[in-house]
Design an enzyme around this catalytic site. Structure first.
Site, short mmCIF file in Angstrom:
data_model
loop_
_atom_site.label_atom_id
_atom_site.label_comp_id
_atom_site.label_asym_id
_atom_site.label_seq_id
_atom_site.Cartn_x
_atom_site.Cartn_y
_atom_site.Cartn_z
N CYS A 36 7.68 2.19 -31.59
CA CYS A 36 7.93 1.33 -30.44
C CYS A 36 6.98 1.72 -29.31
O CYS A 36 6.54 2.86 -29.22
CB CYS A 36 9.38 1.53 -30.01
SG CYS A 36 9.89 0.70 -28.50
N GLY A 37 6.70 0.78 -28.44
CA GLY A 37 5.88 1.10 -27.27
C GLY A 37 6.52 2.15 -26.38
O GLY A 37 5.82 2.84 -25.63
#
Length: 159
Positions: A36-37
């Site tokens: 995930c970012g």
């Protein structure tokens, strides 16, 4: 209202964990993902864990694959990634659902005690954080965009 420490969850190895083991501690409960970012927040979460553990603070990580399938691995892969990439030492539990029909009971209670914006119960994305006081009550909910270091002052007030 149930205390968060009244719940049982599954450990990464599948065994039962009674959260009463964390009674009397300040907790930061986070739904996590490895792809995930926001994944670099593991570094900040670990820093909080190390900074405050001796004073009765724990970070509890709950991997979740409900947002963009960003946590596809099994428990061993998740643990290895977190350990090797971010030197995570705080507990990571079994992968769970935080929304929908399969919502883990712990997350149902977290969302009940601390709804999101406009009373929304849904978790919007990975790395939503819940701060729990020493009595097992949720005192704050933080968006995924809230960096762990921004929560330090709130943790300090509870320790």
């Amino acid at each position: 209202m149930s205390a968060i420490t009244d719940f049982h969850v599954r450990a990464a190895d599948g065994s039962d964990v009674n959260l009463s083991a964390y009674a009397g501690k300040v907790l930061l409960i986070v739904n996590t993902a490895s792809k995930c970012g926001f994944t670099p927040q593991y570094e900040g979460l670990e820093a909080l864990h190390r900074r405050y553990a001796a004073r009765g603070f724990e970070v509890l990580g709950f991997p979740c694959n409900q947002f963009g399938h960003q946590e596809p691995g099994d428990a061993a892969e998740i643990a290895s990634f977190c350990s090797l990439t971010y030197d995570v030492t705080f507990p990571l539990f079994a992968k769970i659902d935080v929304n929908g029909d399969g919502t883990d009971p712990l997350y149902a209670e977290l969302k009940r005690q601390a709804p999101g914006l406009l009373g929304s119960k849904a978790i919007k994305w990975n790395f939503t954080k819940f701060l729990v006081d020493r009595t097992g009550k949720v005192v704050a909910r933080y968006a995924p965009t809230t960096k762990p270091e921004e929560i330090a002052a709130d943790i300090e007030k509870l320790l």
